[in-house]
Design a protein around this motif. Structure first.
Motif: not given
Length: 418
Positions: A112-121, A165-170
């Motif tokens: 179970l993760a609580i992350n930020g994520r950002g990407e750009g080009i 913001a990113d909430v994930s389940l693996s």
């Protein structure tokens, strides 16, 4: 020179402050040169969820921070006016960046993760640099003198970014451990998947039309003659963090006799969308007082727009790992990254980890990117303070020591396990 530096500074600010949240950057992976699909344990979260099935601990908490900025034109030594102007001639300029931080909690085969994520080009006609970010939207006479004429094609401008913001389940598990009595060469086949719910903002960059600047002389006086055809540069973004989306990661890992592992993963399958957006941009026109006095005039473009979507950079990885001994591991990977703006990056990477000193495992790796058009050298280390607490560090590009780097990447993580 001033305008070019402003351009580079503006893009850096976009990727290091606007994108205040995270992409998939792991400290162990940075130290080995890439997010290898055959990584296992907690380090596999960002590269292949199938590797979570090979975790050694029952429970773990991991935190990480990472930073990556790269381009396809400038090396870290090229900061003089002549070098920058010569480099900004002849090929499109690509600038990209990511920042990373987050926390993951692992229990058996779940995460179970609580992350930020950002990407750009952002990809643009290299000759647009001075126009886009200068104090005045004009091409300098000195820069134009040797070229004779320059045509800036804003239609070549494309790109996008996301800050969420990113909430994930693996979840990962072994699905076969021996296909038959005669297939002892196969030790196990593992499958993993991650579901992400993302919420935040998305940005799209684009342009239209052209500006042509010509070097002219009249009675010994030099001047610039401009012509413009529907020249526009604009950015479209969602409002107030209203963008959201569902994203999936999938992966397989096959472990064989002889200490080989083969793996495939597909990451960032999905997109973000918002029901409304805002356009913020500039339109360029030519104002002529007399034949030697042309001025580029900026007109602000602001308005409401409709639905906006952004496809996250989709990553496909294929790789292998060979464990020569408990202390020496070799990795090799090919990955293809497809960006929302239409750019495709092919990345070839090899990496290694040496654990002879269990207290401080050492890592080394190298990769080549077809978009960056450059080789990147990476190194990293772990600090195993105890059996339950570890710190990992990774950095690249080490070629900066010889003034030949087009990128900078750094990561740090901590792991507490029981």
């Amino acid at each position: 020179m001033k305008k070019t530096l402003l351009f580079l500074l503006t893009i850096t600010i976009i990727f290091l402050t606007t994108l205040t949240t995270s992409a998939a950057l792991d400290a162990e992976a940075i130290g080995m040169g890439d997010n290898f699909s055959t990584m296992t344990g907690e380090a596999a979260y960002y590269s292949n969820p199938a590797g979570l099935a090979l975790r050694k601990n029952n429970f773990a908490v991991k935190t990480n921070f990472g930073l990556s900025v790269w381009n396809n034109v400038f090396e870290n030594s090229e900061f003089s006016e002549d070098e920058i102007e010569s480099k900004l001639t002849g090929e499109d300029l690509i600038l990209a960046g990511r920042t990373a931080f987050g926390t993951q909690i692992y229990y058996k085969n779940f995460a179970l993760a609580i992350n930020g994520r950002g990407e750009g080009i952002l990809e643009t006609d290299s000759d647009a640099a001075e126009i886009l970010t200068g104090d005045t939207p004009e091409i300098s006479l000195d820069a134009l003198r040797d070229k004779g004429s320059v045509t800036v094609d804003f239609g070549e401008t494309t790109g996008g970014a996301a800050a969420t913001a990113d909430v994930s389940l693996s979840y990962a598990r072994e699905i076969f451990n021996q296909w038959s009595e005669d297939s002892a060469k196969v030790e196990g086949l593992y499958f993993g998947a991650t579901y992400h719910y993302l919420e935040g903002e998305i940005y799209k960059f684009s342009g239209d039309g052209e500006i042509t600047a010509e070097f002219k002389e009249n009675s010994g006086d030099s001047y610039v003659k401009y012509s413009a055809s529907d020249a526009k540069f604009y950015e479209k973004h969602s409002e107030d963090g209203e963008a959201s989306g569902d994203v999936f990661d999938f992966g397989l890992a096959l472990k064989t006799a002889g200490n080989y592992t083969f793996a495939f993963s597909a990451m960032n399958i999905g997109e973000l969308s918002a029901d409304s957006s805002v356009i913020d941009g500039t339109e360029y026109t030519v104002t002529t007082k007399d034949k030697t006095d042309d001025t580029l005039t900026e007109n602000e473009l602001v308005g409401e727009a409709g639905n906006i979507t952004y496809k996250l950079p989709r990553v496909y990885r294929l790789g292998m790992k060979k464990e020569f001994s408990p202390n020496t591991v070799f990795y090799a990977d090919y990955s293809r990254v497809s960006y929302d703006g239409g750019q495709d990056d092919n990345i070839y990477a090899i990496g290694s980890e040496f654990r002879k000193t269990k207290f401080i495992p050492l890592r080394l790796g190298v990769n080549y990117s077809s978009l960056r058009e450059d080789v990147e050298l990476a190194a990293g280390m772990g600090i195993n303070i105890s059996n339950n607490f570890k710190i990992n560090l990774g950095i690249s590009d080490l070629l900066a020591l010889s003034d030949k780097a087009k990128s900078v990447k750094f990561g740090i993580s901590t792991l507490i396990s029981f």
